[in-house]
Design an enzyme around this catalytic site. Structure first.
Site, PDB file in Angstrom:
ATOM      1  N   SER A 134     -55.386  11.304 -56.418  1.00 31.72           N
ATOM      2  CA  SER A 134     -55.187  11.915 -57.731  1.00 31.72           C
ATOM      3  C   SER A 134     -55.415  10.845 -58.778  1.00 31.72           C
ATOM      4  O   SER A 134     -55.267   9.645 -58.502  1.00 31.72           O
ATOM      5  CB  SER A 134     -53.757  12.458 -57.852  1.00 31.72           C
ATOM      6  N   TYR A 147     -44.480  11.311 -57.880  1.00 31.85           N
ATOM      7  CA  TYR A 147     -45.846  11.641 -57.484  1.00 31.85           C
ATOM      8  C   TYR A 147     -46.790  10.487 -57.780  1.00 31.85           C
ATOM      9  O   TYR A 147     -47.649  10.139 -56.964  1.00 31.85           O
ATOM     10  CB  TYR A 147     -46.294  12.907 -58.222  1.00 31.85           C
TER      11      TYR A 147
END
Length: 247
Positions: A134, A147
């Site tokens: 990501s 995250y």
């Protein structure tokens, strides 16, 4: 060399399912891996892919997957896609269980899958590992530290793996998506709150799962002497984690 063979994790929805569709369309024999049997069966009926129910956080289930794939012709490509985000809390208020869960799935799960399939990838003579990280793995933002930390670790693992496998004939590639609207990612992040999840994409045209699948298909379809170390893919109006222009 005969038909190329791939294993895609997190294949029951989103980027994983889209990647299965793209690879099958490109002529790959694909084994779709996820926890939800019914979703996998639907995907198999649609695409003709093979399926295997497994949780990337389980040593036993991943080992069984490796045995299954090895007995059926081996593997040329592993797409480590299984992962996800939980919550949008400040570090001071965040649940430690969410940190542990995100690390276990995004990082340790990818390592577990890689360890299990690496002997087969080496034996294939044309092995690839693609890790779906990501943009969160490359730049921090507030209210997403668990995250961010997990994806940063996953990206670091991928770079290290590339160093370790250089010279073995196995390519290691990372794709780092920005804002991608899928049916489950943001809903899961917000604990099932669909309205809050939908608000993430207000005023912007986000990427969709097929955009990332197409990029993965291009990466692995390049001549095997070409390695795409890192591809960052964002919507046009998302310049960074902290700058998104909305209408």
């Amino acid at each position: 060399m005969g038909q190329l063979r791939a294993v895609v994790t997190g294949a029951s929805s989103g980027i994983g399912a889209a990647t299965v569709r793209r690879l099958v369309a490109d002529g790959w024999h694909v084994t779709a891996v996820a926890r939800r049997d019914s979703r996998l069966r639907e995907l198999a009926r649609e695409t003709g892919c093979a399926v295997f129910v497994a949780d990337v956080t389980s040593d036993g289930e991943v080992a069984a997957l490796a045995d299954h794939v090895g007995a059926r012709g081996g593997v040329n490509l592993l797409v480590n896609n299984a992962g996800g985000a939980l919550g949008m809390d400040l570090i001071a208020d965040s649940a430690l269980e969410a940190w542990t869960s995100q690390y276990e799935v995004n990082v340790v799960g990818a390592v577990r899958m890689t360890q299990a399939l690496l002997p087969l990838l080496r034996e294939s003579g044309r092995g690839d590992v693609v890790v779906v990280t990501s943009t969160a793995g490359h730049e921090a933002y507030e209210r997403g530290a668990g995250y961010v930390a997990a994806k940063t670790a996953e990206a670091a693992m991928t770079r290290t793996l590339r160093l370790e496998l250089t010279g073995t004939g196995v390519r290691v590639m990372e794709i780092a998506p920005g804002m991608v609207a899928t049916e489950e990612f943001s809903v899961n992040r917000f604990g099932g709150d669909s309205e809050r999840a939908a608000a993430v994409y207000d005023g912007i045209k986000p990427l969709v799962a097929e955009d990332i699948a197409d990029a993965i298909g291009w990466m692995v379809g390049l001549p095997h002497h070409v390695n795409v170390d890192l591809m960052v893919v964002r919507p046009r109006e998302q310049a960074s984690a902290t700058k998104t222009v909305r209408s």
